[in-house]
Design a protein around this motif. Structure first.
Motif, PDB file in Angstrom:
ATOM      1  N   GLN A 158       0.823  -1.228   0.000  1.00 17.39           N
ATOM      2  CA  GLN A 158       0.000   0.000   0.000  1.00 17.39           C
ATOM      3  C   GLN A 158       0.854   1.274   0.000  1.00 17.39           C
ATOM      4  O   GLN A 158       0.317   2.371   0.024  1.00 17.39           O
ATOM      5  CB  GLN A 158      -0.907   0.013   1.235  1.00 17.39           C
ATOM      6  CG  GLN A 158      -2.259  -0.643   1.017  1.00 17.39           C
ATOM      7  CD  GLN A 158      -2.180  -2.148   1.192  1.00 17.39           C
ATOM      8  OE1 GLN A 158      -1.645  -2.603   2.198  1.00 17.39           O
ATOM      9  NE2 GLN A 158      -2.665  -2.885   0.229  1.00 17.39           N
ATOM     10  N   HIS A 159       2.157   1.115   0.010  1.00 12.01           N
ATOM     11  CA  HIS A 159       3.097   2.252  -0.040  1.00 12.01           C
ATOM     12  C   HIS A 159       2.855   3.255   1.079  1.00 12.01           C
ATOM     13  O   HIS A 159       3.021   4.457   0.891  1.00 12.01           O
ATOM     14  CB  HIS A 159       3.025   2.954  -1.406  1.00 12.01           C
ATOM     15  CG  HIS A 159       3.194   1.999  -2.546  1.00 12.01           C
ATOM     16  ND1 HIS A 159       4.371   1.331  -2.783  1.00 12.01           N
ATOM     17  CD2 HIS A 159       2.323   1.575  -3.493  1.00 12.01           C
ATOM     18  CE1 HIS A 159       4.214   0.533  -3.829  1.00 12.01           C
ATOM     19  NE2 HIS A 159       2.993   0.654  -4.273  1.00 12.01           N
ATOM     20  N   ARG A 160       2.464   2.735   2.232  1.00  8.72           N
ATOM     21  CA  ARG A 160       2.236   3.649   3.365  1.00  8.72           C
ATOM     22  C   ARG A 160       3.558   4.189   3.916  1.00  8.72           C
ATOM     23  O   ARG A 160       3.563   5.083   4.741  1.00  8.72           O
ATOM     24  CB  ARG A 160       1.456   2.919   4.479  1.00  8.72           C
ATOM     25  CG  ARG A 160      -0.010   2.706   4.117  1.00  8.72           C
ATOM     26  CD  ARG A 160      -0.656   1.715   5.037  1.00  8.72           C
ATOM     27  NE  ARG A 160      -0.053   0.386   4.884  1.00  8.72           N
ATOM     28  CZ  ARG A 160      -0.644  -0.760   5.199  1.00  8.72           C
ATOM     29  NH1 ARG A 160      -1.855  -0.759   5.720  1.00  8.72           N
ATOM     30  NH2 ARG A 160      -0.026  -1.910   5.029  1.00  8.72           N
ATOM     31  N   ASN A 161       4.651   3.633   3.424  1.00  7.13           N
ATOM     32  CA  ASN A 161       5.972   4.063   3.933  1.00  7.13           C
ATOM     33  C   ASN A 161       6.693   4.973   2.935  1.00  7.13           C
ATOM     34  O   ASN A 161       7.899   5.151   3.025  1.00  7.13           O
ATOM     35  CB  ASN A 161       6.839   2.832   4.233  1.00  7.13           C
ATOM     36  CG  ASN A 161       6.928   1.907   3.036  1.00  7.13           C
ATOM     37  OD1 ASN A 161       6.424   2.241   1.960  1.00  7.13           O
ATOM     38  ND2 ASN A 161       7.561   0.765   3.197  1.00  7.13           N
ATOM     39  N   GLN A 162       5.947   5.534   1.991  1.00 12.64           N
ATOM     40  CA  GLN A 162       6.626   6.295   0.924  1.00 12.64           C
ATOM     41  C   GLN A 162       7.297   7.569   1.432  1.00 12.64           C
ATOM     42  O   GLN A 162       8.031   8.208   0.678  1.00 12.64           O
ATOM     43  CB  GLN A 162       5.673   6.606  -0.235  1.00 12.64           C
ATOM     44  CG  GLN A 162       4.485   7.442   0.120  1.00 12.64           C
ATOM     45  CD  GLN A 162       3.548   7.559  -1.073  1.00 12.64           C
ATOM     46  OE1 GLN A 162       3.805   8.320  -1.992  1.00 12.64           O
ATOM     47  NE2 GLN A 162       2.464   6.781  -1.075  1.00 12.64           N
ATOM     48  N   HIS A 163       7.040   7.938   2.674  1.00 10.81           N
ATOM     49  CA  HIS A 163       7.696   9.132   3.222  1.00 10.81           C
ATOM     50  C   HIS A 163       8.872   8.793   4.133  1.00 10.81           C
ATOM     51  O   HIS A 163       9.382   9.658   4.837  1.00 10.81           O
ATOM     52  CB  HIS A 163       6.672  10.027   3.936  1.00 10.81           C
ATOM     53  CG  HIS A 163       5.588  10.484   3.000  1.00 10.81           C
ATOM     54  ND1 HIS A 163       5.852  11.272   1.907  1.00 10.81           N
ATOM     55  CD2 HIS A 163       4.263  10.215   2.961  1.00 10.81           C
ATOM     56  CE1 HIS A 163       4.730  11.489   1.238  1.00 10.81           C
ATOM     57  NE2 HIS A 163       3.756  10.853   1.852  1.00 10.81           N
ATOM     58  N   ASP A 164       9.286   7.535   4.118  1.00 12.94           N
ATOM     59  CA  ASP A 164      10.513   7.235   4.869  1.00 12.94           C
ATOM     60  C   ASP A 164      11.714   7.632   3.997  1.00 12.94           C
ATOM     61  O   ASP A 164      11.564   8.357   3.006  1.00 12.94           O
ATOM     62  CB  ASP A 164      10.548   5.763   5.354  1.00 12.94           C
ATOM     63  CG  ASP A 164      10.737   4.753   4.224  1.00 12.94           C
ATOM     64  OD1 ASP A 164      10.982   5.167   3.069  1.00 12.94           O
ATOM     65  OD2 ASP A 164      10.664   3.552   4.494  1.00 12.94           O
ATOM     66  N   ASP A 165      12.906   7.162   4.341  1.00  9.47           N
ATOM     67  CA  ASP A 165      14.113   7.684   3.673  1.00  9.47           C
ATOM     68  C   ASP A 165      14.427   7.046   2.321  1.00  9.47           C
ATOM     69  O   ASP A 165      15.389   7.442   1.663  1.00  9.47           O
ATOM     70  CB  ASP A 165      15.333   7.493   4.593  1.00  9.47           C
ATOM     71  CG  ASP A 165      15.256   8.390   5.818  1.00  9.47           C
ATOM     72  OD1 ASP A 165      14.484   9.370   5.781  1.00  9.47           O
ATOM     73  OD2 ASP A 165      15.969   8.103   6.798  1.00  9.47           O
ATOM     74  N   PHE A 166      13.629   6.033   1.898  1.00  8.17           N
ATOM     75  CA  PHE A 166      14.018   5.313   0.686  1.00  8.17           C
ATOM     76  C   PHE A 166      14.043   6.205  -0.559  1.00  8.17           C
ATOM     77  O   PHE A 166      15.034   6.242  -1.290  1.00  8.17           O
ATOM     78  CB  PHE A 166      13.106   4.101   0.440  1.00  8.17           C
ATOM     79  CG  PHE A 166      13.398   3.447  -0.879  1.00  8.17           C
ATOM     80  CD1 PHE A 166      14.546   2.682  -1.055  1.00  8.17           C
ATOM     81  CD2 PHE A 166      12.566   3.639  -1.977  1.00  8.17           C
ATOM     82  CE1 PHE A 166      14.859   2.108  -2.280  1.00  8.17           C
ATOM     83  CE2 PHE A 166      12.860   3.071  -3.213  1.00  8.17           C
ATOM     84  CZ  PHE A 166      14.008   2.305  -3.357  1.00  8.17           C
ATOM     85  N   LEU A 167      12.946   6.912  -0.812  1.00  5.34           N
ATOM     86  CA  LEU A 167      12.882   7.690  -2.061  1.00  5.34           C
ATOM     87  C   LEU A 167      13.926   8.805  -2.094  1.00  5.34           C
ATOM     88  O   LEU A 167      14.499   9.098  -3.143  1.00  5.34           O
ATOM     89  CB  LEU A 167      11.470   8.244  -2.282  1.00  5.34           C
ATOM     90  CG  LEU A 167      10.439   7.179  -2.721  1.00  5.34           C
ATOM     91  CD1 LEU A 167       9.043   7.797  -2.822  1.00  5.34           C
ATOM     92  CD2 LEU A 167      10.822   6.531  -4.049  1.00  5.34           C
ATOM     93  N   GLY A 168      14.178   9.411  -0.949  1.00  4.36           N
ATOM     94  CA  GLY A 168      15.227  10.442  -0.883  1.00  4.36           C
ATOM     95  C   GLY A 168      16.581   9.847  -1.252  1.00  4.36           C
ATOM     96  O   GLY A 168      17.344  10.435  -2.031  1.00  4.36           O
ATOM     97  N   LEU A 169      16.860   8.675  -0.700  1.00  2.14           N
ATOM     98  CA  LEU A 169      18.145   8.041  -0.978  1.00  2.14           C
ATOM     99  C   LEU A 169      18.247   7.626  -2.450  1.00  2.14           C
ATOM    100  O   LEU A 169      19.266   7.879  -3.101  1.00  2.14           O
ATOM    101  CB  LEU A 169      18.332   6.812  -0.070  1.00  2.14           C
ATOM    102  CG  LEU A 169      19.603   5.993  -0.309  1.00  2.14           C
ATOM    103  CD1 LEU A 169      20.862   6.844  -0.155  1.00  2.14           C
ATOM    104  CD2 LEU A 169      19.659   4.790   0.649  1.00  2.14           C
ATOM    105  N   ILE A 170      17.211   7.046  -2.977  1.00  2.86           N
ATOM    106  CA  ILE A 170      17.288   6.573  -4.369  1.00  2.86           C
ATOM    107  C   ILE A 170      17.385   7.768  -5.328  1.00  2.86           C
ATOM    108  O   ILE A 170      18.076   7.703  -6.352  1.00  2.86           O
ATOM    109  CB  ILE A 170      16.113   5.618  -4.718  1.00  2.86           C
ATOM    110  CG1 ILE A 170      16.478   4.740  -5.925  1.00  2.86           C
ATOM    111  CG2 ILE A 170      14.810   6.315  -4.958  1.00  2.86           C
ATOM    112  CD1 ILE A 170      17.399   3.623  -5.658  1.00  2.86           C
TER     113      ILE A 170
END
Ligand SMILES: Cc1cc2nc3c(=O)[nH]c(=O)nc-3n(C[C@H](O)[C@H](O)[C@H](O)COP(=O)(O)O)c2cc1C
Length: 178
Positions: free
Chosen positions: A45-57
């Motif tokens: 459900q992508h409820r974690n899309q505001h953690d650090d993953f997208l920033g890092l990628i």
């Protein structure tokens, strides 16, 4: 060619981190330690899309070559790295445009383990995942560590490996380009 090391070990200053440090002494690159990031497990459900993953990628896509630095834990990559790799699935769903930017990059493995040889199944997971994302898998550099990481035991092999990686045309170091 810009190179980023993604370090994923459970031990600070452990064998894999020491290998990554040695690599950085011989190859210009930047290091990203997954310990410094809060990245949670893949969520459909992508409820974690505001953690650090997208920033890092978003930062990592600025690099041409990604080096995955991990110990062998139970014939596989570390759990931290597996979580990171699982999250690449976000780039197939909510961040497709970003995902397409991975195509044409290359990657390799830096690994440490207690066994004499790195298991085939360990390497296969990286090769197949890279292939799925259109990333060229170049090579594995594995250090067998009976106990601690002893620089003198590995430094010659590492410099030979890096020279081969560059002469194969798989990658070029910044030194060669400059
Ligand atoms: C949970 C765990 C599982 C391990 N499994 C393996 C293994 O399957 N094969 C192997 O060669 N070494 C294995 N080892 C040994 C580590 O790969 C080795 O000590 C490595 O250099 C540790 O790196 P680190 O200091 O970055 O954690 C394991 C170690 C731990 C803690």
């Amino acid at each position: 060619m810009k190179t980023a090391i993604i370090l994923a070990s459970s031990r600070e200053h452990g064998n894999t981190q020491q290998l990554a440090n040695l690599y950085m002494e011989h190859q210009p690159c930047d290091l990203f330690n997954l310990t410094d990031y809060s990245i949670s497990v893949f969520d459909y459900q992508h409820r974690n899309q505001h953690d650090d993953f997208l920033g890092l990628i978003n930062t990592l896509v600025e690099y041409d070559h990604l080096v995955f630095a991990t110990p062998v834990y139970w014939y596989s990559m570390s759990a931290q790295l597996k979580i990171f790799i699982d999250r690449l699935s976000d780039l197939l769903t909510i961040e497709k445009k970003l995902g397409r930017t991975l195509k044409g990059k290359s990657c390799s493995i830096l690994a440490t383990g207690a066994d004499n040889e790195v298991p085939e199944c360990f390497v296969a997971a990286f090769k197949l995942t890279a292939n799925y994302f259109g990333i060229k898998f170049t090579s594995t550099f594995y250090c067998s560590c009976e106990d601690d990481f002893i620089v003198q035991e590995h430094v010659n092999n590492l410099t030979t490996y890096l020279a081969m990686e560059c002469s194969n045309g798989a990658r070029q170091t910044q030194k060669i380009i400059e």
